[in-house]
Design a protein around this motif. Sequence first.
Motif, PDB file in Angstrom:
ATOM      1  N   LEU A  22      38.293  47.087  48.465  1.00 45.54           N
ATOM      2  CA  LEU A  22      37.011  46.841  49.137  1.00 45.54           C
ATOM      3  C   LEU A  22      35.913  46.720  48.093  1.00 45.54           C
ATOM      4  CD1 LEU A  22      35.340  46.474  51.680  1.00 45.54           C
ATOM      5  CD2 LEU A  22      34.974  48.938  51.716  1.00 45.54           C
ATOM      6  N   TRP A  23      35.612  45.471  47.723  1.00 50.71           N
ATOM      7  CA  TRP A  23      34.453  45.203  46.865  1.00 50.71           C
ATOM      8  C   TRP A  23      33.218  45.230  47.738  1.00 50.71           C
ATOM      9  CZ3 TRP A  23      35.805  45.501  41.995  1.00 50.71           C
ATOM     10  CH2 TRP A  23      37.109  45.177  41.626  1.00 50.71           C
ATOM     11  N   THR A  24      32.088  45.642  47.177  1.00 48.41           N
ATOM     12  CA  THR A  24      30.952  45.879  48.081  1.00 48.41           C
ATOM     13  C   THR A  24      29.686  45.095  47.724  1.00 48.41           C
ATOM     14  OG1 THR A  24      30.284  47.829  46.808  1.00 48.41           O
ATOM     15  CG2 THR A  24      31.773  48.199  48.669  1.00 48.41           C
TER      16      THR A  24
ATOM     17  N   SER B 199      47.470  43.946  39.705  1.00 51.50           N
ATOM     18  CA  SER B 199      47.489  42.489  39.833  1.00 51.50           C
ATOM     19  C   SER B 199      46.645  42.034  41.021  1.00 51.50           C
ATOM     20  CB  SER B 199      48.929  42.028  40.005  1.00 51.50           C
ATOM     21  OG  SER B 199      48.978  40.641  40.082  1.00 51.50           O
ATOM     22  N   TRP B 200      45.593  41.309  40.724  1.00 51.91           N
ATOM     23  CA  TRP B 200      44.704  40.839  41.796  1.00 51.91           C
ATOM     24  C   TRP B 200      44.811  39.343  41.998  1.00 51.91           C
ATOM     25  CZ3 TRP B 200      39.995  37.889  41.195  1.00 51.91           C
ATOM     26  CH2 TRP B 200      39.634  37.613  39.861  1.00 51.91           C
ATOM     27  N   ARG B 201      45.284  38.638  40.981  1.00 51.21           N
ATOM     28  CA  ARG B 201      45.345  37.190  41.087  1.00 51.21           C
ATOM     29  C   ARG B 201      46.739  36.782  41.539  1.00 51.21           C
ATOM     30  NH1 ARG B 201      42.299  35.327  35.611  1.00 51.21           N
ATOM     31  NH2 ARG B 201      44.220  36.062  34.690  1.00 51.21           N
TER      32      ARG B 201
ATOM     33  N   GLY C 297      44.876  48.142  33.754  1.00 53.69           N
ATOM     34  CA  GLY C 297      43.785  47.176  33.865  1.00 53.69           C
ATOM     35  C   GLY C 297      44.160  46.054  34.810  1.00 53.69           C
ATOM     36  N   TRP C 298      43.187  45.213  35.116  1.00 57.80           N
ATOM     37  CA  TRP C 298      43.435  44.030  35.955  1.00 57.80           C
ATOM     38  C   TRP C 298      44.277  43.016  35.167  1.00 57.80           C
ATOM     39  CZ3 TRP C 298      42.254  45.071  40.764  1.00 57.80           C
ATOM     40  CH2 TRP C 298      41.179  45.899  41.067  1.00 57.80           C
ATOM     41  N   ASP C 299      44.793  42.006  35.864  1.00 60.70           N
ATOM     42  CA  ASP C 299      45.692  41.003  35.260  1.00 60.70           C
ATOM     43  C   ASP C 299      45.229  40.505  33.896  1.00 60.70           C
ATOM     44  OD1 ASP C 299      47.271  39.388  37.854  1.00 60.70           O
ATOM     45  OD2 ASP C 299      45.549  40.649  38.242  1.00 60.70           O
TER      46      ASP C 299
ATOM     47  N   ALA D 121      45.140  41.248  50.109  1.00 61.91           N
ATOM     48  CA  ALA D 121      44.688  42.639  50.020  1.00 61.91           C
ATOM     49  C   ALA D 121      43.200  42.786  49.704  1.00 61.91           C
ATOM     50  CB  ALA D 121      45.521  43.366  48.963  1.00 61.91           C
ATOM     51  N   TYR D 122      42.422  41.675  49.823  1.00 66.51           N
ATOM     52  CA  TYR D 122      40.997  41.781  49.494  1.00 66.51           C
ATOM     53  C   TYR D 122      40.178  42.065  50.756  1.00 66.51           C
ATOM     54  CZ  TYR D 122      40.606  41.410  44.516  1.00 66.51           C
ATOM     55  OH  TYR D 122      40.631  41.727  43.183  1.00 66.51           O
ATOM     56  N   LEU D 123      39.781  43.305  50.867  1.00 75.29           N
ATOM     57  CA  LEU D 123      39.125  43.749  52.094  1.00 75.29           C
ATOM     58  C   LEU D 123      37.652  43.358  52.128  1.00 75.29           C
ATOM     59  CD1 LEU D 123      40.751  47.305  52.434  1.00 75.29           C
ATOM     60  CD2 LEU D 123      41.594  45.102  53.253  1.00 75.29           C
TER      61      LEU D 123
ATOM     62  N   GLY E 259      38.728  45.073  32.853  1.00 81.13           N
ATOM     63  CA  GLY E 259      39.199  43.965  32.022  1.00 81.13           C
ATOM     64  C   GLY E 259      39.105  42.608  32.686  1.00 81.13           C
ATOM     65  N   ASP E 260      38.642  42.585  33.945  1.00 81.54           N
ATOM     66  CA  ASP E 260      38.619  41.320  34.689  1.00 81.54           C
ATOM     67  C   ASP E 260      37.371  40.498  34.369  1.00 81.54           C
ATOM     68  OD1 ASP E 260      37.192  43.450  35.936  1.00 81.54           O
ATOM     69  OD2 ASP E 260      36.953  42.215  37.726  1.00 81.54           O
ATOM     70  N   GLU E 261      37.509  39.203  34.580  1.00 83.17           N
ATOM     71  CA  GLU E 261      36.373  38.266  34.629  1.00 83.17           C
ATOM     72  C   GLU E 261      35.392  38.440  33.469  1.00 83.17           C
ATOM     73  OE1 GLU E 261      36.104  37.565  39.409  1.00 83.17           O
ATOM     74  OE2 GLU E 261      35.106  39.349  38.644  1.00 83.17           O
ATOM     75  N   THR E 262      35.932  38.584  32.280  1.00 79.51           N
ATOM     76  CA  THR E 262      35.067  38.713  31.109  1.00 79.51           C
ATOM     77  C   THR E 262      34.722  37.308  30.610  1.00 79.51           C
ATOM     78  OG1 THR E 262      36.199  40.778  30.588  1.00 79.51           O
ATOM     79  CG2 THR E 262      34.884  39.774  28.829  1.00 79.51           C
TER      80      THR E 262
HETATM   81  C1  ACM Z   1      38.568  41.317  40.590  1.00 77.47           C
HETATM   82  O1  ACM Z   1      38.589  41.006  41.788  1.00 77.47           O
HETATM   83  N1  ACM Z   1      37.692  40.751  39.786  1.00 77.47           N
HETATM   84  C2  ACM Z   1      39.483  42.314  40.049  1.00 77.47           C
END
Ligand code: ACM
Length: 647
Positions: A503-505, A416-418, A399-401, A454-456, A349-352
Amino acid sequence: MSRSILFFIAVLVSNITFCQSNSPIAIIPQPVKVEQKTGYFSLPQNIMIQAPANPELKYAITDLQKRLSVATGKKVIVSANSSAAIIKLEINKTANIPLGNEGYTLSVTSKNITIKANKPAGVFYGLQTLMQLFPKEIERNEKASNIAWKAPCVEITDYPRFGWRGLMFDVARHFFTKQEVKAYIDQMAKYKFNLLHLHLTDDEGWRIEIKSLPKLTEIGAWNVYRVGQFGTFPPPAPSEPRNFGGFYTQDDIKDLINYAKEKFVNIMPEVDVPGHSLAAIAAYPELSCSGGVKNIGVSSGESIKDWSTHTAIYDDNLCPSNEKVYEFLDKVMTEIAALFPFEYIHVGGDETFKTFWKSSDAITALMQKENLKTYEEVQGYFEKRLEKIVESKGKKFMGWDEILEGGIGPTAAVMSWRGAHDGVVSAGATANLSGGEVAAKAGHYVVMSPTEYAYLDYMQSDRVMEPHVYASLRLSKVYSFDPMPASLNSNEQKYVLGAQGNLWTEQVYTFRQAEYMTWPRAFAIAEDTWSPKENKNWDDFVRRVEAQFARFDVEEVKYAPSMYDPDFIVSKASDGKLKIELKNEVNGLDTYYSFDNSYPDRFYPKYTQPVMVVDFATQIKVITYRGKKPIGRMISMPISELKSRIK
Ligand code: ACM
């Protein structure tokens, strides 16, 4: 000297070594209560273990046998009932201790070791702690010689602060094999993580077989091989082979779930929709509002959106006005729900970016029909329909925020990421709160995974030292993370399930780099989520991180030494010259530097106060020491880079 006197002296000497200078205990995450006693438990040649015949502990006991025998060369025998046992594992025998489902007590005396827990998970965590008490060589996969196989005598009582202690592994941007995911789980379990969130779908790949939608993996799992700076690559030429990537079959997924379960790790799947869906749209272009007019195929790291204007370039989404989209999602969720036993399905659900929705007549018609005033409400309409689909499969919806922005259903949970600085204001919020706080105040369950702690995927020290990502997140900052927001009252706090690192890659091209990005920051997340807040102590954490580094060296797991890199703080002095301040996050280090391009060591000038850049110098080189031992990396910082940082 008589033989008896010799024997007496030998016993005395061995007892002196036995009792003297207990090696400091270095457990991560720090347990609730540790009372170190004098003396050691020494592993005998034949190790008898008493363990309950509980199927949930089958793996844990096999693993214990392996870990106590491979490196030590000792013999291990497990029995359900043995009075000769020197290691005893007991379930359901503790009373009046708030151990819960995951807590344990661990007693190490010079004679025996006892782990007691209410549930198998507690025994498993007690064993993880026990392993950290033995010499690091216990992690070896072959026999180690000349090691005193001893554990310090100790009484430990331990249980987690939060029930959700997770790591998110993005296997979509770059694919990681089943074996690599298993290796990731191996390390997670040692540090008492219990949740692996697999980000299975994104613009760069669809990584899970959906039998009723075969094109998702025939087409959606493959892009064009690129390395370099992700997000800047030109669109591939039609002739370039789309053979980079991969996916997990449903059998692979079952294998992973079982593998993780044996280590008390749940796997939560994420299918990220309606944005981040180019891989699905490449397979089924009819699912987008544009019908695939802008279809560039599965993204290979091109620039697909313009972040400055928040508009999509190629970044098409699933189309909320298209009934086929809900049929598609129903099929996907049916198979996902049947595969994953975990209670939640994460739907992204993020960044749409709404660019393609805005130019769609079908979306305009939907807005009129459903009385939707904004494009956020269009997403809200989509999320509520998806929530019903997820729930119809017997699962809970997370879902994300952003799922908050158009209003969510009553049982939806938010990851919650933001942070609060992003100013997510929704559902009656009046203050500048994070999505997680807004959701918890509204009675939704939340998992905290804010970018600022928390963003690795963020860089771990100065950008001259790290593969470039747009932001940095140092270990000390991760360690300062309190998953429980201060704004919540005691009633609202119960909605915070816990926290996780993500951990986004995009910029992680290999598994070695995934390990580097994860450790040591995941040690901090482990402690943020497991240990009592009042037990946290940065200097002691650093000491314990170093003990884990030594274990990782034995296991050949990669980790980042970035905590030894100083921060460079640059300013202009009154005479116009550059002034450099160096700040170490690890205390007690000495920093040496040079301006003459040679490699400094501890015979070079020691940094004691801000230094002025020497005329005509082109770089400052810096290295940190602990005493006489170099500990940090050699950093070459171009003066031109520092100049560019002055506002
Ligand atoms: C995100 O970092 N777009 C959830």
